[in-house]
Design an enzyme around this catalytic site. Sequence first.
Site, PDB file in Angstrom:
ATOM      1  N   HIS A  71       0.824  -1.212   0.000  1.00  0.00           N
ATOM      2  CA  HIS A  71       0.000   0.000   0.000  1.00  0.00           C
ATOM      3  C   HIS A  71       0.858   1.263   0.000  1.00  0.00           C
ATOM      4  CE1 HIS A  71      -3.253   2.708   0.741  1.00  0.00           C
ATOM      5  NE2 HIS A  71      -2.965   2.918   2.009  1.00  0.00           N
ATOM      6  N   HIS A 174       2.943   6.135   7.817  1.00  0.00           N
ATOM      7  CA  HIS A 174       3.063   4.902   7.036  1.00  0.00           C
ATOM      8  C   HIS A 174       4.532   4.588   6.732  1.00  0.00           C
ATOM      9  CE1 HIS A 174      -1.310   5.274   6.229  1.00  0.00           C
ATOM     10  NE2 HIS A 174      -1.251   3.985   5.975  1.00  0.00           N
TER      11      HIS A 174
END
Length: 223
Positions: A71, A174
């Site tokens: 992702h 992230h």
Amino acid sequence: MPAQPTRAQPSPAISRLWDISPPVHAGSPVFPGDTAYRQQWSATLGPGCPVNVSAITLSPHVGAHADAPLHYDAAGAPIGDLSLEPFLGPCRVIHAIGRGPLIEWDHVAHAIDARLPPRVLVRTYERMPVDRWDGALAAYAPSTITRLADLGVLLIGIDTASIDPADSKTLDSHQVIRQRGLRVLENLVLDDVPEGDYELIALPLKLTTADASPVRAVLRALA
């Protein structure tokens, strides 16, 4: 719009189980531009057909979900290649309600001790908006993730749609997850879960090329 579901509640008949997954249906909120849930019937019960069979289309980020390294990393692993270990086992729910936009270390430090489990879920909402998109969602400060990783945490979770601010283009939190090899759960419903320790069960599907997977996330009271 479908009727709003009952919020997560412990079920005494199932060893005090908390369902921390939001409902998934055509009205479920999605990140702007992402693929909403859609269901069509391929077959329906009737003369000559003994079953109902449907086809569904959705982003793997709809509802409670686990992100894969793919992702946020072009060379990252898809969700089906990940070990299940981080998604199953003791966890701690920590309340940092209304403390956004970023969850700083000071917001969670009250619940950190030497017995911290390797999984941490943070509640930021008083009531998680299961029926609408929240562009002002609370996210993790990258430094908070770094400190949790230093303490041996394998997985972090949150009751918002992202561990980064919705308008972030750099996805700093992230990137910390990528650098430290952590796993992440998003879109959890922690409205009725007291602070404390639980067993987390939130297994992703074995989707061999996907960047994320829906999960049916539950918490079970520790024996």
